[in-house]
Write an enzyme that holds these catalytic residues in place. Structure first.
Site, short mmCIF file in Angstrom:
data_model
loop_
_atom_site.label_atom_id
_atom_site.label_comp_id
_atom_site.label_asym_id
_atom_site.label_seq_id
_atom_site.Cartn_x
_atom_site.Cartn_y
_atom_site.Cartn_z
N THR A 110 -1.85 -9.11 5.94
CA THR A 110 -0.88 -8.01 6.12
C THR A 110 -0.54 -7.39 4.78
O THR A 110 0.42 -6.63 4.68
CB THR A 110 0.44 -8.53 6.75
OG1 THR A 110 0.88 -9.66 5.99
CG2 THR A 110 0.27 -8.91 8.19
N ARG A 136 -2.91 -6.14 1.54
CA ARG A 136 -3.77 -5.00 1.26
C ARG A 136 -5.22 -5.42 1.48
O ARG A 136 -5.61 -6.56 1.14
CB ARG A 136 -3.60 -4.52 -0.19
CG ARG A 136 -2.33 -3.74 -0.48
CD ARG A 136 -2.32 -2.37 0.21
NE ARG A 136 -1.18 -1.56 -0.17
CZ ARG A 136 -0.05 -1.46 0.53
NH1 ARG A 136 0.12 -2.12 1.65
NH2 ARG A 136 0.94 -0.67 0.10
N ASP A 143 -4.30 -6.29 9.46
CA ASP A 143 -3.49 -5.08 9.60
C ASP A 143 -3.82 -4.07 8.50
O ASP A 143 -3.42 -2.93 8.55
CB ASP A 143 -2.00 -5.46 9.52
CG ASP A 143 -1.06 -4.29 9.79
OD1 ASP A 143 -1.31 -3.57 10.78
OD2 ASP A 143 -0.10 -4.09 9.02
N GLU A 158 -9.22 2.05 4.50
CA GLU A 158 -8.44 2.53 5.65
C GLU A 158 -7.99 3.97 5.40
O GLU A 158 -7.84 4.36 4.25
CB GLU A 158 -7.22 1.61 5.89
CG GLU A 158 -6.20 1.61 4.77
CD GLU A 158 -5.01 0.69 5.05
OE1 GLU A 158 -5.21 -0.49 5.32
OE2 GLU A 158 -3.87 1.21 4.98
N HIS A 210 -2.37 -0.98 10.16
CA HIS A 210 -1.39 -0.96 9.06
C HIS A 210 0.02 -0.63 9.57
O HIS A 210 0.61 0.39 9.20
CB HIS A 210 -1.82 0.03 7.97
CG HIS A 210 -1.17 -0.23 6.64
ND1 HIS A 210 -1.79 -0.01 5.43
CD2 HIS A 210 0.06 -0.72 6.32
CE1 HIS A 210 -0.98 -0.34 4.44
NE2 HIS A 210 0.16 -0.77 4.96
N ILE A 211 0.53 -1.51 10.42
CA ILE A 211 1.86 -1.26 11.01
C ILE A 211 2.87 -2.34 10.63
O ILE A 211 3.89 -2.52 11.31
CB ILE A 211 1.80 -1.11 12.55
CG1 ILE A 211 1.13 -2.34 13.20
CG2 ILE A 211 1.08 0.17 12.94
CD1 ILE A 211 1.28 -2.39 14.71
N SER A 258 5.21 -2.57 8.52
CA SER A 258 6.61 -2.15 8.33
C SER A 258 7.08 -1.18 9.41
O SER A 258 8.16 -0.59 9.30
CB SER A 258 6.79 -1.52 6.95
OG SER A 258 6.00 -0.34 6.85
#
Ligand code: DGY
Length: 322
Positions: A238, A240, A264, A269, A288-289, A291
């Site tokens: 989660t 990078r 994630d 990306e 990439h969720i 947060s």
């Protein structure tokens, strides 16, 4: 402040945050949420005092060199700052801030979701349901890996890693971690410190990556290190994408050397991620969720705003990274 400083806000932020920001700053907003390339961003930055970007805007040394002298600060709406060349910003005297702390809970939730999703084959199960392929129940159907009581290795025992450790204890997991330095027990809890990544990897069942992307961590999870991991290990990322050598991880997932992964974040990306991931059933993929909760996105905005307010009052911002 006699007149309001002008701030370029590069992406659409939550309404509540934009309203609050407008009380303190004159805003150059992006209501359509278009992603600006460096050239357009530089153009838009030509008459602003600060920029409030996300990790989607890249501030290379070249871009920073071309920023007009009026731009005093880059107040990121992100905890990660690998999209900004911090040294170049330091040299130019541009203040850079981030938004730590406020996204730790949300990101830890996604780490746990990925861990469970990868271990229990959630992606495969979802697809079977949606495609009407569920025909039978049997003792051998969709058997996955249990995480309860397993050993969790946390790579990077910072704020997010600490929350993940705490949530994982709820699943009776034993916690191991590697960090540049051991973390005080009051923060790490009962956890075994490993002075090297190699030692950590050889003693765990699940790896959760929480170290920032940097020159030192680029491609850190490579084939040599994967070879140290136990058969049936699970990898969760989660942080990078840059911390993972995709070619090595895809190969290990294809061969079953690594049982499953929950990801994630990705190299390349959003649209140039390693094609191997999309083909594999044993990978649970999210876009990439980490947060992405209402509470957290608001808190990130207010944190970036507080940093800007401090800067324009001539005070030291709370979250200065350069
Ligand atoms: C962060 O804050 O770094 C998240 O990855 C979103 O940018």
């Amino acid at each position: 402040m006699s007149h309001k400083p002008v701030v370029l806000v590069t992406r659409k932020l939550p309404d509540a945050v934009e309203h609050k920001l407008a009380e303190h700053f004159e805003l150059n907003l992006n209501p359509d949420d278009r992603q600006y390339g460096p050239e357009e961003m530089l153009q838009l930055a030509s008459n602003v005092d600060a920029i409030l970007p996300c990790h989607t805007e890249k501030f290379s040394a070249e871009t920073i060199a071309l920023l007009p002298p009026r731009v005093k600060a880059i107040a990121n709406f992100s905890v990660g700052v690998d999209h900004v060349d911090l040294e170049a910003a330091r040299q130019k005297g541009v203040i850079v801030t981030n938004t730590p702390d406020v996204l730790s809970d949300a990101t830890a939730e996604i780490a746990m979701l990925l861990m469970l999703g990868a271990a229990r084959r959630a992606s495969e199960g979802e697809r079977i349901m949606r495609n009407q392929q569920w025909k039978d129940w049997s003792p051998a159907f969709m058997v996955g890996h249990q995480i309860t009581g397993k050993r969790l290795g946390i790579l990077g025992m910072g704020r997010v890693g600490q929350v993940v450790a705490s949530r994982a204890r709820g699943f009776d997991m034993t916690i191991h971690y590697h960090n540049r330095k051991p973390v005080d027990d009051s923060l790490a809890g009962a956890a075994t410190y490993h002075a090297s990544v190699e030692s950590l990897l050889s003693e765990i069942d699940v790896l959760s990556i929480h170290c920032p992307a940097s020159g030192q961590t680029k491609g850190l999870l490579n084939s040599d290190r994967i070879a140290l991991m136990h058969n049936n290990a699970i990898v969760v990322n989660t942080s990078r994408g840059g911390v993972v050598d995709d070619e090595a991880l895809v190969k290990a997932l294809e061969s079953g050397r690594i049982a499953a992964a929950g990801l994630d974040v990705y190299n390349g990306e959003p649209d140039h991620i390693h094609p191997g991931y999309r083909k594999l059933d044993n990978v649970f993929l999210l876009p990439h969720i980490g947060s992405a909760t209402r509470e957290t996105r608001n808190a990130m905005g207010y944190r970036a705003m507080d940093n800007l307010i401090a800067i324009f009052k001539g005070e030291e911002p709370g979250d200065r990274v350069a």
